[in-house]
Design an enzyme around this catalytic site. Structure first.
Site, PDB file in Angstrom:
ATOM      1  N   ASP A 151       0.835  -1.215   0.000  1.00  0.00           N
ATOM      2  CA  ASP A 151       0.000   0.000   0.000  1.00  0.00           C
ATOM      3  C   ASP A 151       0.869   1.263   0.000  1.00  0.00           C
ATOM      4  O   ASP A 151       1.749   1.410   0.851  1.00  0.00           O
ATOM      5  CB  ASP A 151      -0.858  -0.063   1.277  1.00  0.00           C
ATOM      6  CG  ASP A 151      -1.882   1.044   1.394  1.00  0.00           C
ATOM      7  OD1 ASP A 151      -2.469   1.424   0.365  1.00  0.00           O
ATOM      8  OD2 ASP A 151      -2.114   1.514   2.537  1.00  0.00           O
ATOM      9  N   HIS A 152       0.620   2.164  -0.954  1.00  0.00           N
ATOM     10  CA  HIS A 152       1.321   3.464  -0.997  1.00  0.00           C
ATOM     11  C   HIS A 152       2.843   3.375  -0.983  1.00  0.00           C
ATOM     12  O   HIS A 152       3.498   4.103  -0.209  1.00  0.00           O
ATOM     13  CB  HIS A 152       0.876   4.373   0.156  1.00  0.00           C
ATOM     14  CG  HIS A 152      -0.526   4.893   0.026  1.00  0.00           C
ATOM     15  ND1 HIS A 152      -0.884   5.873  -0.887  1.00  0.00           N
ATOM     16  CD2 HIS A 152      -1.660   4.569   0.697  1.00  0.00           C
ATOM     17  CE1 HIS A 152      -2.187   6.118  -0.754  1.00  0.00           C
ATOM     18  NE2 HIS A 152      -2.677   5.342   0.189  1.00  0.00           N
ATOM     19  N   GLY A 177     -11.168   4.782   3.037  1.00  0.00           N
ATOM     20  CA  GLY A 177     -12.482   4.164   3.282  1.00  0.00           C
ATOM     21  C   GLY A 177     -13.064   4.445   4.659  1.00  0.00           C
ATOM     22  O   GLY A 177     -14.276   4.342   4.851  1.00  0.00           O
ATOM     23  N   ILE A 201      -9.094   0.315   4.054  1.00  0.00           N
ATOM     24  CA  ILE A 201      -9.514   0.702   5.412  1.00  0.00           C
ATOM     25  C   ILE A 201      -8.318   0.615   6.360  1.00  0.00           C
ATOM     26  O   ILE A 201      -7.665  -0.429   6.448  1.00  0.00           O
ATOM     27  CB  ILE A 201     -10.624  -0.249   5.948  1.00  0.00           C
ATOM     28  CG1 ILE A 201     -11.865  -0.254   5.037  1.00  0.00           C
ATOM     29  CG2 ILE A 201     -10.993   0.105   7.383  1.00  0.00           C
ATOM     30  CD1 ILE A 201     -12.716   0.992   5.070  1.00  0.00           C
ATOM     31  N   THR A 237      -7.790   3.661   9.302  1.00  0.00           N
ATOM     32  CA  THR A 237      -8.016   4.437  10.536  1.00  0.00           C
ATOM     33  C   THR A 237      -9.031   3.786  11.488  1.00  0.00           C
ATOM     34  O   THR A 237      -8.780   3.689  12.685  1.00  0.00           O
ATOM     35  CB  THR A 237      -8.481   5.874  10.184  1.00  0.00           C
ATOM     36  OG1 THR A 237      -7.578   6.414   9.232  1.00  0.00           O
ATOM     37  CG2 THR A 237      -8.511   6.765  11.407  1.00  0.00           C
TER      38      THR A 237
HETATM   39  P1  13P Z   1      -8.399   5.316   5.959  1.00  0.00           P
HETATM   40  O1  13P Z   1      -7.277   5.508   6.928  1.00  0.00           O
HETATM   41  O2  13P Z   1      -9.223   6.531   5.750  1.00  0.00           O
HETATM   42  O3  13P Z   1      -9.204   4.113   6.284  1.00  0.00           O
HETATM   43  O4  13P Z   1      -7.713   5.033   4.525  1.00  0.00           O
HETATM   44  C1  13P Z   1      -6.886   3.913   4.382  1.00  0.00           C
HETATM   45  C2  13P Z   1      -6.193   3.908   3.074  1.00  0.00           C
HETATM   46  O5  13P Z   1      -6.663   4.449   2.098  1.00  0.00           O
HETATM   47  C3  13P Z   1      -4.913   3.170   3.006  1.00  0.00           C
HETATM   48  O6  13P Z   1      -4.360   3.205   1.732  1.00  0.00           O
END
Ligand code: 13P
Length: 288
Positions: free
Chosen positions: A79-80, A213, A235, A237
């Site tokens: 991710d990222h 999300g 998701i 946070t």
């Molecule tokens: P949130 O932290 O808003 O759930 O987003 C998570 C996210 O997009 C991770 O790539």
């Protein structure tokens, strides 16, 4: 099943697969138990920071072990990742999906590195997600200040630019912005479903990933998925919040216990609750 087949099925049947961030085995267990209970395929994801903490090969091994233990499809997403080298860590460890986030770079430089990542990842039959628009906020925060619609609109994806980028790079998935934002806000800004519709029309064969999300009202996420392009919802946070709040409460209630595995079950249950709820909203239950 290859993750691409799962995405194609989700695209066709209009459901999305949750991509849940992990930085420890307890969170992984929570995700897998919730997914198994609901017979749902699931994506486990780690950012470069989380990957460094866990060890890329450990994330893969634990995910593969859980997949065979619980008998459900579990795919692993990086991710990222913001550099080519970070992407290579995931590619070499055997992640199924690589998200190269070049949104901090110029459009041209982002395109060049995305092409390189696509070439390396596709040679190993892995999927690539790209991103050209910069999220206005970081993940894993509960914001007290509201974001203005004007600020948010500056992040919105331009459908023509998205199409040009997809055509030039041959990415499988695009992370686009249409009101979605990382973190939780006092009042979550609304998604611009009309813009999402336009993005879907210009790249009908490309999968869309909905970042940020957490906090988005259930009905809006469902509307975005129904449009038909969104097959992955990230998701983070909400899960971290459930983890931390429950851990604090549990430790306050039990000041003596030293064996953490005896303290952590309620924490796992709380995270599981978040994942279970999201899977139901995304419509991926009974899709294995
Ligand atoms: P949130 O932290 O808003 O759930 O987003 C998570 C996210 O997009 C991770 O790539």
């Amino acid at each position: 099943m290859h993750v691409k087949e799962l995405f194609a099925k989700a695209h066709h049947e209009k459901f999305a697969i949750g991509a849940f961030n992990v930085a420890n085995i307890e969170t992984m267990r929570a995700i897998v138990e919730a997914a198994a209970e609901l017979a749902s395929p699931v994506l486990i994801e780690s950012s470069p920071g989380e990957t460094k903490w866990m060890g890329a090969r450990n994330v893969i091994s634990v995910a593969r072990n859980f997949s065979s233990e619980y008998g459900i499809p579990i795919f692993v997403n990086l991710d990222h990742a913001e550099t080519f080298d970070e992407c290579m860590v995931g590619i070499e460890a055997g992640y199924d999906l690589i998200h190269f986030d070049g949104s901090a770079l110029s459009y041209k430089e982002n395109m060049e590195i995305t092409k390189k990542v696509v070439s390396e990842a596709h040679a190993k039959d892995l999927m690539v997600e790209a991103e050209i628009d910069r999220m206005a906020r970081k993940s894993s925060e509960v914001y007290k200040e509201q974001i203005t619609i004007e600020e948010l609109k500056k992040t919105f994806s331009d459908p023509q630019k998205v199409r040009e980028f997809v055509q030039a790079t041959n990415v499988d998935t695009m992370a686009t912005l249409f009101g979605n934002i990382h973190g939780i806000f006092p009042t979550q800004p609304p998604l611009d479903i009309g813009l999402l519709q336009k993005i879907c029309e210009v790249i009908p064969d490309t999968f869309l990933s909905l970042h940020g999300g957490s906090g988005i009202p259930d009905s809006q996420v469902q509307q975005a998925i129904k449009i038909g392009g969104v097959v992955k919802v990230n998701i983070n946070t909400e899960m971290r919040l459930a983890f931390r709040q429950t851990l604090e409460k549990t430790l306050q209630e039990n000041t003596k216990e030293l064996a953490m595995y005896k303290v952590l079950p309620p924490v796992i249950d709380a995270v599981k609750g978040v994942v279970r709820k999201k899977i139901k909203i995304f419509g991926s239950a009974n899709k294995i």
